[in-house]
Scaffold this motif. Structure first.
Motif, PDB file in Angstrom:
ATOM      1  N   GLY A  50       0.827  -1.205   0.000  1.00 53.01           N
ATOM      2  CA  GLY A  50       0.000   0.000   0.000  1.00 53.01           C
ATOM      3  C   GLY A  50       0.857   1.249   0.000  1.00 53.01           C
ATOM      4  O   GLY A  50       2.078   1.190  -0.024  1.00 53.01           O
ATOM      5  N   GLY A  51       0.215   2.378   0.033  1.00 47.73           N
ATOM      6  CA  GLY A  51       0.917   3.662   0.032  1.00 47.73           C
ATOM      7  C   GLY A  51       1.317   4.084  -1.369  1.00 47.73           C
ATOM      8  O   GLY A  51       1.158   3.334  -2.338  1.00 47.73           O
ATOM      9  N   GLY A  52       1.842   5.285  -1.473  1.00 47.27           N
ATOM     10  CA  GLY A  52       2.198   5.847  -2.773  1.00 47.27           C
ATOM     11  C   GLY A  52       3.223   5.036  -3.532  1.00 47.27           C
ATOM     12  O   GLY A  52       3.180   4.936  -4.757  1.00 47.27           O
ATOM     13  N   VAL A  53       4.160   4.419  -2.814  1.00 49.29           N
ATOM     14  CA  VAL A  53       5.195   3.638  -3.488  1.00 49.29           C
ATOM     15  C   VAL A  53       4.622   2.375  -4.132  1.00 49.29           C
ATOM     16  O   VAL A  53       5.243   1.779  -5.006  1.00 49.29           O
ATOM     17  N   SER A  54       3.409   1.985  -3.737  1.00 47.26           N
ATOM     18  CA  SER A  54       2.779   0.797  -4.326  1.00 47.26           C
ATOM     19  C   SER A  54       2.485   0.995  -5.811  1.00 47.26           C
ATOM     20  O   SER A  54       2.192   0.027  -6.512  1.00 47.26           O
ATOM     21  N   ASN A  55       2.582   2.221  -6.284  1.00 45.08           N
ATOM     22  CA  ASN A  55       2.359   2.503  -7.707  1.00 45.08           C
ATOM     23  C   ASN A  55       3.579   2.162  -8.567  1.00 45.08           C
ATOM     24  O   ASN A  55       3.507   2.248  -9.786  1.00 45.08           O
ATOM     25  N   LEU A  56       4.685   1.793  -7.930  1.00 43.62           N
ATOM     26  CA  LEU A  56       5.898   1.416  -8.652  1.00 43.62           C
ATOM     27  C   LEU A  56       5.719   0.005  -9.211  1.00 43.62           C
ATOM     28  O   LEU A  56       5.753  -0.985  -8.483  1.00 43.62           O
ATOM     29  N   GLU A  57       5.484  -0.093 -10.496  1.00 44.73           N
ATOM     30  CA  GLU A  57       5.157  -1.362 -11.158  1.00 44.73           C
ATOM     31  C   GLU A  57       6.232  -2.427 -10.956  1.00 44.73           C
ATOM     32  O   GLU A  57       5.935  -3.614 -10.826  1.00 44.73           O
ATOM     33  N   SER A  58       7.475  -2.024 -10.909  1.00 46.19           N
ATOM     34  CA  SER A  58       8.561  -2.999 -10.818  1.00 46.19           C
ATOM     35  C   SER A  58       8.551  -3.789  -9.513  1.00 46.19           C
ATOM     36  O   SER A  58       9.139  -4.875  -9.450  1.00 46.19           O
ATOM     37  N   ILE A  59       7.880  -3.292  -8.481  1.00 52.60           N
ATOM     38  CA  ILE A  59       7.783  -4.043  -7.230  1.00 52.60           C
ATOM     39  C   ILE A  59       7.207  -5.426  -7.502  1.00 52.60           C
ATOM     40  O   ILE A  59       7.722  -6.436  -7.024  1.00 52.60           O
ATOM     41  N   TYR A  60       6.166  -5.490  -8.280  1.00 49.98           N
ATOM     42  CA  TYR A  60       5.437  -6.725  -8.512  1.00 49.98           C
ATOM     43  C   TYR A  60       6.142  -7.633  -9.526  1.00 49.98           C
ATOM     44  O   TYR A  60       5.841  -8.822  -9.607  1.00 49.98           O
ATOM     45  N   GLU A  61       7.081  -7.066 -10.266  1.00 55.00           N
ATOM     46  CA  GLU A  61       7.846  -7.836 -11.242  1.00 55.00           C
ATOM     47  C   GLU A  61       9.149  -8.363 -10.648  1.00 55.00           C
ATOM     48  O   GLU A  61       9.546  -9.489 -10.936  1.00 55.00           O
ATOM     49  N   VAL A  62       9.817  -7.562  -9.814  1.00 53.69           N
ATOM     50  CA  VAL A  62      11.161  -7.879  -9.342  1.00 53.69           C
ATOM     51  C   VAL A  62      11.174  -8.516  -7.955  1.00 53.69           C
ATOM     52  O   VAL A  62      11.856  -9.519  -7.732  1.00 53.69           O
ATOM     53  N   VAL A  63      10.447  -7.951  -7.016  1.00 52.87           N
ATOM     54  CA  VAL A  63      10.552  -8.358  -5.609  1.00 52.87           C
ATOM     55  C   VAL A  63      10.176  -9.824  -5.365  1.00 52.87           C
ATOM     56  O   VAL A  63      10.883 -10.507  -4.612  1.00 52.87           O
ATOM     57  N   PRO A  64       9.119 -10.377  -5.973  1.00 50.65           N
ATOM     58  CA  PRO A  64       8.828 -11.788  -5.714  1.00 50.65           C
ATOM     59  C   PRO A  64      10.008 -12.714  -6.028  1.00 50.65           C
ATOM     60  O   PRO A  64      10.279 -13.663  -5.286  1.00 50.65           O
ATOM     61  N   GLY A  65      10.737 -12.424  -7.072  1.00 54.25           N
ATOM     62  CA  GLY A  65      11.906 -13.235  -7.423  1.00 54.25           C
ATOM     63  C   GLY A  65      13.043 -13.103  -6.428  1.00 54.25           C
ATOM     64  O   GLY A  65      13.870 -14.007  -6.298  1.00 54.25           O
ATOM     65  N   LEU A  66      13.092 -11.995  -5.706  1.00 54.52           N
ATOM     66  CA  LEU A  66      14.120 -11.804  -4.688  1.00 54.52           C
ATOM     67  C   LEU A  66      13.759 -12.500  -3.379  1.00 54.52           C
ATOM     68  O   LEU A  66      14.628 -12.719  -2.534  1.00 54.52           O
ATOM     69  N   LEU A  67      12.497 -12.834  -3.195  1.00 58.29           N
ATOM     70  CA  LEU A  67      12.068 -13.503  -1.968  1.00 58.29           C
ATOM     71  C   LEU A  67      12.487 -14.966  -1.935  1.00 58.29           C
ATOM     72  O   LEU A  67      12.938 -15.469  -0.907  1.00 58.29           O
ATOM     73  N   HIS A  68      12.343 -15.661  -3.047  1.00 58.14           N
ATOM     74  CA  HIS A  68      12.551 -17.111  -3.090  1.00 58.14           C
ATOM     75  C   HIS A  68      13.891 -17.561  -2.495  1.00 58.14           C
ATOM     76  O   HIS A  68      13.892 -18.426  -1.622  1.00 58.14           O
ATOM     77  N   PRO A  69      15.014 -17.017  -2.926  1.00 58.89           N
ATOM     78  CA  PRO A  69      16.282 -17.526  -2.396  1.00 58.89           C
ATOM     79  C   PRO A  69      16.557 -17.118  -0.944  1.00 58.89           C
ATOM     80  O   PRO A  69      17.470 -17.646  -0.325  1.00 58.89           O
ATOM     81  N   ARG A  70      15.771 -16.221  -0.387  1.00 57.59           N
ATOM     82  CA  ARG A  70      16.051 -15.695   0.949  1.00 57.59           C
ATOM     83  C   ARG A  70      15.213 -16.308   2.061  1.00 57.59           C
ATOM     84  O   ARG A  70      15.573 -16.207   3.224  1.00 57.59           O
TER      85      ARG A  70
END
Length: 104
Positions: A50-70
């Motif tokens: 949520g919040g204004g930063v939620s409008n950054l489209e790359s969050i939904y493209e990049v961040v899930p892939g960074l979660l898996h190995p961690r």
């Protein structure tokens, strides 16, 4: 003194500016690190940004892939989702928690 750049300006410069690219990459990395803590502790069914930063489209493209190995075990099925009610979803949810009648 030069004013700080705002998020839309930084995002617009990502393709042309190494500093903007590094900043967004660092943001993705730190957000993923924070969300990994949530996943490891709570094992949520979904994470809604949520919040204004939620409008950054790359969050939904990049961040899930960074979660898996961690995450513990190296597999993360928890989706990272965009809010449904706009970037004020958190405020709306907090308002719904307010009691309709006061018991003063």
């Amino acid at each position: 003194m030069e004013r700080p750049a705002e998020l839309p300006e930084i995002v617009a410069d990502v393709g042309n500016d190494d500093v903007a690219r590094a900043l967004i990459d660092r943001f993705h990395d730190r957000l993923a690190e924070c969300l990994v803590t949530v996943v490891n502790l709570l094992d949520p069914d979904a994470i809604v940004i949520g919040g204004g930063v939620s409008n950054l489209e790359s969050i939904y493209e990049v961040v899930p892939g960074l979660l898996h190995p961690r995450v513990f075990g190296g597999v993360c099925d928890t989706p990272v989702l965009r809010n449904v009610h706009g970037d004020s979803s958190g405020v709306r949810g907090a308002a719904w928690l307010w009691p309709e009648t006061r018991s003063d």
